[in-house]
Design a protein around this motif. Structure first.
Motif, PDB file in Angstrom:
ATOM      1  N   TYR A 148       0.829  -1.199   0.000  1.00  0.00           N
ATOM      2  CA  TYR A 148       0.000   0.000   0.000  1.00  0.00           C
ATOM      3  C   TYR A 148       0.868   1.255   0.000  1.00  0.00           C
ATOM      4  O   TYR A 148       0.643   2.182  -0.783  1.00  0.00           O
ATOM      5  CB  TYR A 148      -0.940  -0.010   1.212  1.00  0.00           C
ATOM      6  N   ARG A 149       1.885   1.295   0.860  1.00  0.00           N
ATOM      7  CA  ARG A 149       2.781   2.450   0.940  1.00  0.00           C
ATOM      8  C   ARG A 149       3.557   2.638  -0.362  1.00  0.00           C
ATOM      9  O   ARG A 149       3.769   3.764  -0.812  1.00  0.00           O
ATOM     10  CB  ARG A 149       3.765   2.303   2.104  1.00  0.00           C
ATOM     11  N   TYR A 150       3.967   1.540  -0.955  1.00  0.00           N
ATOM     12  CA  TYR A 150       4.710   1.602  -2.213  1.00  0.00           C
ATOM     13  C   TYR A 150       3.829   2.202  -3.309  1.00  0.00           C
ATOM     14  O   TYR A 150       4.274   3.068  -4.079  1.00  0.00           O
ATOM     15  CB  TYR A 150       5.200   0.211  -2.594  1.00  0.00           C
ATOM     16  N   GLU A 151       2.586   1.773  -3.382  1.00  0.00           N
ATOM     17  CA  GLU A 151       1.661   2.325  -4.380  1.00  0.00           C
ATOM     18  C   GLU A 151       1.410   3.806  -4.127  1.00  0.00           C
ATOM     19  O   GLU A 151       1.321   4.587  -5.073  1.00  0.00           O
ATOM     20  CB  GLU A 151       0.333   1.550  -4.376  1.00  0.00           C
ATOM     21  N   GLN A 152       1.321   4.202  -2.871  1.00  0.00           N
ATOM     22  CA  GLN A 152       1.183   5.628  -2.541  1.00  0.00           C
ATOM     23  C   GLN A 152       2.399   6.410  -3.034  1.00  0.00           C
ATOM     24  O   GLN A 152       2.267   7.511  -3.576  1.00  0.00           O
ATOM     25  CB  GLN A 152       1.037   5.830  -1.035  1.00  0.00           C
ATOM     26  N   HIS A 153       3.564   5.842  -2.829  1.00  0.00           N
ATOM     27  CA  HIS A 153       4.812   6.463  -3.269  1.00  0.00           C
ATOM     28  C   HIS A 153       4.771   6.710  -4.783  1.00  0.00           C
ATOM     29  O   HIS A 153       5.065   7.812  -5.254  1.00  0.00           O
ATOM     30  CB  HIS A 153       5.973   5.537  -2.877  1.00  0.00           C
ATOM     31  N   LEU A 154       4.386   5.682  -5.535  1.00  0.00           N
ATOM     32  CA  LEU A 154       4.308   5.820  -6.993  1.00  0.00           C
ATOM     33  C   LEU A 154       3.277   6.871  -7.398  1.00  0.00           C
ATOM     34  O   LEU A 154       3.526   7.670  -8.306  1.00  0.00           O
ATOM     35  CB  LEU A 154       3.950   4.470  -7.627  1.00  0.00           C
ATOM     36  N   THR A 155       2.144   6.880  -6.722  1.00  0.00           N
ATOM     37  CA  THR A 155       1.096   7.855  -7.021  1.00  0.00           C
ATOM     38  C   THR A 155       1.585   9.271  -6.763  1.00  0.00           C
ATOM     39  O   THR A 155       1.382  10.163  -7.595  1.00  0.00           O
ATOM     40  CB  THR A 155      -0.162   7.563  -6.184  1.00  0.00           C
ATOM     41  N   ARG A 177       8.951  12.106 -14.392  1.00  0.00           N
ATOM     42  CA  ARG A 177       8.999  11.242 -15.575  1.00  0.00           C
ATOM     43  C   ARG A 177       9.065   9.787 -15.150  1.00  0.00           C
ATOM     44  O   ARG A 177       9.505   9.476 -14.038  1.00  0.00           O
ATOM     45  CB  ARG A 177      10.208  11.586 -16.417  1.00  0.00           C
ATOM     46  N   SER A 178       8.685   8.905 -16.046  1.00  0.00           N
ATOM     47  CA  SER A 178       8.666   7.480 -15.705  1.00  0.00           C
ATOM     48  C   SER A 178      10.054   6.956 -15.340  1.00  0.00           C
ATOM     49  O   SER A 178      10.189   6.121 -14.439  1.00  0.00           O
ATOM     50  CB  SER A 178       8.055   6.653 -16.836  1.00  0.00           C
ATOM     51  N   ALA A 179      11.097   7.466 -15.994  1.00  0.00           N
ATOM     52  CA  ALA A 179      12.458   7.030 -15.666  1.00  0.00           C
ATOM     53  C   ALA A 179      12.837   7.465 -14.246  1.00  0.00           C
ATOM     54  O   ALA A 179      13.511   6.730 -13.517  1.00  0.00           O
ATOM     55  CB  ALA A 179      13.459   7.586 -16.667  1.00  0.00           C
ATOM     56  N   THR A 180      12.402   8.647 -13.842  1.00  0.00           N
ATOM     57  CA  THR A 180      12.668   9.135 -12.490  1.00  0.00           C
ATOM     58  C   THR A 180      11.915   8.296 -11.465  1.00  0.00           C
ATOM     59  O   THR A 180      12.479   7.899 -10.442  1.00  0.00           O
ATOM     60  CB  THR A 180      12.268  10.622 -12.360  1.00  0.00           C
ATOM     61  N   ILE A 181      10.655   8.017 -11.746  1.00  0.00           N
ATOM     62  CA  ILE A 181       9.852   7.187 -10.850  1.00  0.00           C
ATOM     63  C   ILE A 181      10.491   5.810 -10.701  1.00  0.00           C
ATOM     64  O   ILE A 181      10.608   5.281  -9.590  1.00  0.00           O
ATOM     65  CB  ILE A 181       8.401   7.070 -11.365  1.00  0.00           C
ATOM     66  N   GLN A 217      17.917  -3.823   2.085  1.00  0.00           N
ATOM     67  CA  GLN A 217      19.195  -3.891   2.799  1.00  0.00           C
ATOM     68  C   GLN A 217      19.014  -3.685   4.297  1.00  0.00           C
ATOM     69  O   GLN A 217      19.652  -4.357   5.104  1.00  0.00           O
ATOM     70  CB  GLN A 217      20.182  -2.870   2.252  1.00  0.00           C
ATOM     71  N   LEU A 218      18.149  -2.749   4.685  1.00  0.00           N
ATOM     72  CA  LEU A 218      17.951  -2.466   6.103  1.00  0.00           C
ATOM     73  C   LEU A 218      16.870  -3.346   6.726  1.00  0.00           C
ATOM     74  O   LEU A 218      16.670  -3.308   7.939  1.00  0.00           O
ATOM     75  CB  LEU A 218      17.607  -0.986   6.303  1.00  0.00           C
ATOM     76  N   ASP A 219      16.162  -4.102   5.886  1.00  0.00           N
ATOM     77  CA  ASP A 219      15.096  -4.987   6.343  1.00  0.00           C
ATOM     78  C   ASP A 219      14.059  -4.228   7.172  1.00  0.00           C
ATOM     79  O   ASP A 219      13.711  -4.605   8.283  1.00  0.00           O
ATOM     80  CB  ASP A 219      15.667  -6.166   7.135  1.00  0.00           C
ATOM     81  N   LYS A 220      13.591  -3.120   6.586  1.00  0.00           N
ATOM     82  CA  LYS A 220      12.594  -2.278   7.242  1.00  0.00           C
ATOM     83  C   LYS A 220      11.528  -1.882   6.233  1.00  0.00           C
ATOM     84  O   LYS A 220      11.792  -1.819   5.033  1.00  0.00           O
ATOM     85  CB  LYS A 220      13.223  -1.003   7.792  1.00  0.00           C
ATOM     86  N   LEU A 221      10.345  -1.581   6.744  1.00  0.00           N
ATOM     87  CA  LEU A 221       9.306  -1.020   5.897  1.00  0.00           C
ATOM     88  C   LEU A 221       9.654   0.438   5.606  1.00  0.00           C
ATOM     89  O   LEU A 221      10.271   1.117   6.443  1.00  0.00           O
ATOM     90  CB  LEU A 221       7.950  -1.097   6.597  1.00  0.00           C
ATOM     91  N   PRO A 222       9.256   0.940   4.441  1.00  0.00           N
ATOM     92  CA  PRO A 222       9.611   2.312   4.081  1.00  0.00           C
ATOM     93  C   PRO A 222       9.191   3.354   5.119  1.00  0.00           C
ATOM     94  O   PRO A 222       9.940   4.278   5.401  1.00  0.00           O
ATOM     95  CB  PRO A 222       8.881   2.542   2.761  1.00  0.00           C
ATOM     96  N   ASP A 223       8.004   3.186   5.697  1.00  0.00           N
ATOM     97  CA  ASP A 223       7.533   4.197   6.640  1.00  0.00           C
ATOM     98  C   ASP A 223       8.135   4.052   8.034  1.00  0.00           C
ATOM     99  O   ASP A 223       7.826   4.838   8.920  1.00  0.00           O
ATOM    100  CB  ASP A 223       6.008   4.238   6.700  1.00  0.00           C
ATOM    101  N   THR A 224       9.021   3.078   8.213  1.00  0.00           N
ATOM    102  CA  THR A 224       9.707   2.956   9.502  1.00  0.00           C
ATOM    103  C   THR A 224      11.159   3.418   9.412  1.00  0.00           C
ATOM    104  O   THR A 224      11.862   3.413  10.418  1.00  0.00           O
ATOM    105  CB  THR A 224       9.682   1.503  10.025  1.00  0.00           C
ATOM    106  N   LEU A 225      11.595   3.823   8.235  1.00  0.00           N
ATOM    107  CA  LEU A 225      12.969   4.314   8.071  1.00  0.00           C
ATOM    108  C   LEU A 225      13.137   5.639   8.803  1.00  0.00           C
ATOM    109  O   LEU A 225      12.275   6.510   8.731  1.00  0.00           O
ATOM    110  CB  LEU A 225      13.297   4.505   6.594  1.00  0.00           C
ATOM    111  N   THR A 226      14.249   5.771   9.477  1.00  0.00           N
ATOM    112  CA  THR A 226      14.553   7.017  10.181  1.00  0.00           C
ATOM    113  C   THR A 226      15.619   7.790   9.402  1.00  0.00           C
ATOM    114  O   THR A 226      16.257   7.243   8.490  1.00  0.00           O
ATOM    115  CB  THR A 226      15.094   6.731  11.593  1.00  0.00           C
ATOM    116  N   ASN A 227      15.817   9.027   9.779  1.00  0.00           N
ATOM    117  CA  ASN A 227      16.893   9.816   9.167  1.00  0.00           C
ATOM    118  C   ASN A 227      18.238   9.143   9.390  1.00  0.00           C
ATOM    119  O   ASN A 227      19.089   9.132   8.499  1.00  0.00           O
ATOM    120  CB  ASN A 227      16.913  11.237   9.732  1.00  0.00           C
ATOM    121  N   ASP A 228      18.435   8.585  10.573  1.00  0.00           N
ATOM    122  CA  ASP A 228      19.696   7.893  10.857  1.00  0.00           C
ATOM    123  C   ASP A 228      19.870   6.671   9.960  1.00  0.00           C
ATOM    124  O   ASP A 228      20.977   6.382   9.504  1.00  0.00           O
ATOM    125  CB  ASP A 228      19.775   7.478  12.327  1.00  0.00           C
TER     126      ASP A 228
END
Length: 75
Positions: A12-19, A27-31, A44-55
């Motif tokens: 769901y979060r990934y689709e939101q990101h694309l939207t 552009r599609s290449a940028t997306i 690599q970090l084995d985390k969901l996108p919305d749990t990533l921190t700045n660190d």
């Protein structure tokens, strides 16, 4: 949280990101490039996108620079 619910949340979060990128007029290449980076980081970090921190992001990109920059390579 179960693996299935984590996967649904991640999808769901990934689709939101694309939207959002599409609505920003990217552009599609940028997306595609942004999406690959997001998948690479979360894998690599084995985390969901919305749990990533700045660190997390600082650590990831610092390691990428060290591994791929000519400045940091040994002769």
């Amino acid at each position: 949280m179960t693996n299935k619910s984590q996967q649904l949340r991640s999808d769901y979060r990934y689709e939101q990101h694309l939207t959002h990128l599409t609505l920003q007029g990217k552009r599609s290449a940028t997306i595609d490039a942004y999406s690959r980076v997001l998948r690479r980081i979360t894998h690599q970090l084995d985390k969901l996108p919305d749990t990533l921190t700045n660190d997390d992001l600082k650590r990831y990109f610092t390691e990428r620079i060290k591994r791929h920059s000519w400045k940091y390579r040994e002769n």
